[in-house]
Design a protein around this motif. Structure first.
Motif, PDB file in Angstrom:
ATOM      1  N   ILE A 574      35.931 -38.406  18.070  1.00 34.48           N
ATOM      2  CA  ILE A 574      36.575 -39.647  18.480  1.00 34.48           C
ATOM      3  C   ILE A 574      36.051 -40.048  19.854  1.00 34.48           C
ATOM      4  O   ILE A 574      35.709 -39.185  20.679  1.00 34.48           O
ATOM      5  N   TRP A 575      35.940 -41.356  20.085  1.00 31.45           N
ATOM      6  CA  TRP A 575      35.593 -41.872  21.401  1.00 31.45           C
ATOM      7  C   TRP A 575      36.871 -42.069  22.203  1.00 31.45           C
ATOM      8  O   TRP A 575      37.840 -42.653  21.713  1.00 31.45           O
ATOM      9  N   VAL A 576      36.862 -41.593  23.445  1.00 28.84           N
ATOM     10  CA  VAL A 576      38.035 -41.683  24.304  1.00 28.84           C
ATOM     11  C   VAL A 576      37.607 -42.159  25.691  1.00 28.84           C
ATOM     12  O   VAL A 576      36.433 -42.116  26.043  1.00 28.84           O
ATOM     13  N   SER A 577      38.592 -42.611  26.459  1.00 32.62           N
ATOM     14  CA  SER A 577      38.367 -43.007  27.849  1.00 32.62           C
ATOM     15  C   SER A 577      38.977 -41.974  28.781  1.00 32.62           C
ATOM     16  O   SER A 577      39.919 -41.270  28.415  1.00 32.62           O
ATOM     17  N   ALA A 578      38.443 -41.885  29.983  1.00 36.27           N
ATOM     18  CA  ALA A 578      38.993 -40.997  31.007  1.00 36.27           C
ATOM     19  C   ALA A 578      38.843 -41.677  32.355  1.00 36.27           C
ATOM     20  O   ALA A 578      37.812 -42.307  32.626  1.00 36.27           O
TER      21      ALA A 578
END
Length: 673
Positions: A574-578
């Motif tokens: 999955i692509w996630v933001s941080a």
């Protein structure tokens, strides 16, 4: 800017002449591993050089990228002056320059330098000018210090209703003499000198304590305060001497079993704010019981140190045990030693905590119930109970239950401020709550000198209007408020299924804890240049950076991470933001490092690539929050953000596997029967 080495640093490190000093030295050869978490180094101070240096602990963990001739600042080292052989043991350091290409000065062997009366005509501590470039320095540092400000930035860069952590070491006292004590007196009212526990109802006990004090405790002298060690440098299986303040005193208790006996413990803190617990057993416990007061400064000599294997009750990485050879001396008050250390967090952070974690809170009482009497199911005994509804700046409220004598003592009213130190996270029906445990300390309306954060909290509370008060929410569970899925332990395939199931709900919030690894980090954009105050994006205006929102100028921006990364587990990706705090954990440095890398045309690309590659393929536990947001065109889309990140803990992971196996066997046995 560091422009020179510390002259005679080698001799000072060998003989521990000033344990508070930080020495700038040169590493002549890259560290060589000689054992697990032990690296051998050859170092120089420009006049003398020494081959028997070692990196241990934190220094060993971050030394593998050091090159020949790197210059470091020695932050922590172990006093080894009593050892019969000369050696230097460094436990922590910061990199100052990693791009040095030559030996500074012409150092000679330390023994020769010492025999010549510490004279070396060819020695030098001056670092050549070509290595003093600001970019060359900052690119190679593991941590980037704050830039020089035209406007002084705040101590903590915070950009949300409730910051995650605000570490504060309070310097002045208002401490109760009980484990969980009401504190509403002036700091000056604490008796710091009397080592005897008073008991007006029993003069015989009072006399016994006085007799014990005369035989067990003595006053310290100036000689006793020499060659002191600090809690951060304690080593297992050794006997050491520290000067500390007592922050908590436990009651004398009896324990049963094969090794029945008695014990009590104290928690102590040193001048650097580090803490540990010290235990007294059996006849030693009886000898010292009643002789200590919270807030007292003592010196402990020849006590035994061991690794802390019970963090539920004990403070710090190591614990101490007082034995027959130990000596405890009473000292005059030392203002350099704080009275308490508070790592404040917020009610909003409960959602990110695990059951059993400890948390420090400062809250405002919204409402307080009357004392009720409950009959406990386990023993049919009656117990007093008081429920307190409290909230903080995160505009989230929680219920805190006090039991027994504690419930009777804390008659809190609306608007009162309560500080909870080491409260324990509990969980009931998927809802996080605050439990008052064995080690919890409670302070009702304490003095602001003890907790400086109280002043800003009071100002914030006085500024609240009725409309804002009405927005205070309860800690969410699965049954109230917006749709919020809080079954943390999960996998990515289940997360995606739940996103698909609830993607038409605009109030959807899905919390999941995933054990996974980082597969890839997009190279652009990695950060944005922010204002130190409002955290909004700022633009460069000639030689300064201007914030239009705050109308302030800064010589440099606060470069904050906005990462996009791909993570995976055994089921899916999955692509996630941080964002900034999580980004610093993943990449091991602040965003300023990447900004300086982009400015460096010679080495910047290599530095950027090396940092990104080092962050990939590492395994963590990710706390993910998925919710809906609108894009620039007004279309709804699902966005998953890493809300928190934790290093993998093998013991914890092994325990979870064993628990899963136990549950599996129970199911199998049930099916067979």
């Amino acid at each position: 800017m560091v422009t020179q080495l510390t002259k005679n640093a080698i001799d000072s490190l060998i003989n521990s002449t000033n344990p508070d000093e930080q020495y700038v030295i040169q590493v002549l050869k890259a560290p060589q591993s000689v054992a697990e978490n032990l690296f051998k180094i050859s170092i120089s101070d420009g006049y003398s050089k020494f081959k028997k240096g070692y990196f241990v602990s934190d220094a060993a963990a971050k030394c593998q990228d050091l090159k020949d001739f790197s210059i470091i600042r020695c932050k922590k080292y172990i006093d080894d002056s009593n050892h019969d052989k000369e050696r230097i043991i460094i436990s922590n350091f910061d990199v100052v320059y990693a791009n040095i290409q030559e030996i500074i000065g012409k150092p000679i062997e330390y023994k020769q330098y010492k025999s010549q009366g510490f004279v070396n005509a060819d020695g030098s501590i001056t670092i050549p000018q070509q290595y003093l470039s600001r970019n060359a320095q900052l690119l190679q540092q593991a941590q980037v210090s704050q830039p020089k400000q035209m406007v002084t930035p705040p101590v903590s860069n915070i950009n949300k209703p409730a910051p995650v952590v605000n570490n504060t070491v309070a310097q002045k006292p208002a401490v109760s003499n009980q484990n969980i004590g009401r504190v509403n007196q002036n700091p000056q009212q604490i008796n710091k000198s009397a080592p005897v526990k008073q008991n007006n109802n029993n003069n015989n006990n009072n006399n016994n304590n006085n007799n014990k004090a005369n035989s067990s405790l003595q006053n310290s002298t100036d000689t006793d305060e020499q060659n002191l060690e600090y809690i951060k440098n304690l080593q297992p299986n050794s006997q050491q001497t520290i000067k500390v303040r007592i922050t908590k005193k436990g009651d004398l208790k009896s324990f049963k079993g094969d090794k029945a006996g008695k014990l009590f413990s104290i928690d102590v803190i040193d001048k650097y704010g580090d803490e540990c617990s010290v235990s007294f057993f059996n006849e030693i416990a009886e000898q010292y019981d009643g002789l200590f007061k919270v807030g007292q400064v003592i010196i402990m000599k020849q006590f035994q140190v061991k690794v802390n294997n019970n963090r539920q009750y004990n403070k710090g990485d190591h614990t101490g045990t007082i034995n027959k050879e130990s000596k405890i001396l009473i000292c005059q008050d030392d203002p350099q030693i704080p009275f308490i250390k508070l790592s404040r967090q917020y009610i909003s952070d409960l959602q990110n905590k695990n059951k059993g974690d400890l948390i420090d809170l400062i809250v405002i009482v919204k409402s307080d119930s009357e004392i009720k009497t409950m009959t406990l199911k386990k023993d049919n005994q009656q117990q007093s109970k008081r429920d307190i509804i409290a909230f903080d700046e995160s505009l989230i409220e929680t219920e805190i239950t006090l039991w027994g004598e504690t419930a009777k003592e804390y008659d809190a009213k609306q608007g009162d401020i309560i500080v909870f130190k080491d409260a324990r996270i509990g969980e009931f029906k998927d809802k996080k709550q605050i439990n008052i445990g064995y080690g919890t300390q409670i302070f009702l309306n304490p003095d602001e000198q003890l907790f400086p954060q109280i002043q800003s909290l009071q100002q914030w509370y006085r500024g609240l209007n009725p409309d804002q008060m009405s927005t205070i929410q309860k800690v969410q569970n699965n049954e109230t408020g917006p749709r919020e899925v809080t079954s943390f332990e999960s996998s990515l395939n289940i997360l995606k299924e739940e996103i698909q199931q609830h993607n038409k709900d605009p109030d959807m919030k899905i919390w999941k804890e995933i054990r996974g690894q980082i597969m890839y980090i997009k190279e652009t954009p990695l950060y944005y240049n922010a204002c130190f105050d409002c955290k909004k994006k700022i633009q460069r205006n000639n030689e300064v950076w201007t914030c239009q929102n705050c109308n302030k100028d800064f010589p440099e921006p606060d470069s904050r991470y906005i990462l996009s990364l791909n993570i995976s587990d055994s089921t899916d990706t999955i692509w996630v933001s941080a964002f900034d705090e999580v980004g610093q954990k993943i990449l091991g440095c602040k965003g300023d490092v990447f900004r300086y890398a982009e400015e460096d045309t010679e080495h910047g690309i290599e530095t950027k690539k090396r940092l990104l590659m080092a962050a990939q393929n590492k395994e963590y536990r990710f706390l993910l929050l998925t919710k809906q947001e609108r894009d620039q065109n007004g279309l709804a889309r699902d966005k998953t953000v890493i809300h928190a990140i934790k290093d993998m803990q093998p013991a914890y992971e092994a325990k979870k596997i064993l628990n899963s196996l136990d549950k599996f066997l129970e199911i199998e046995n049930g099916n067979q029967s």
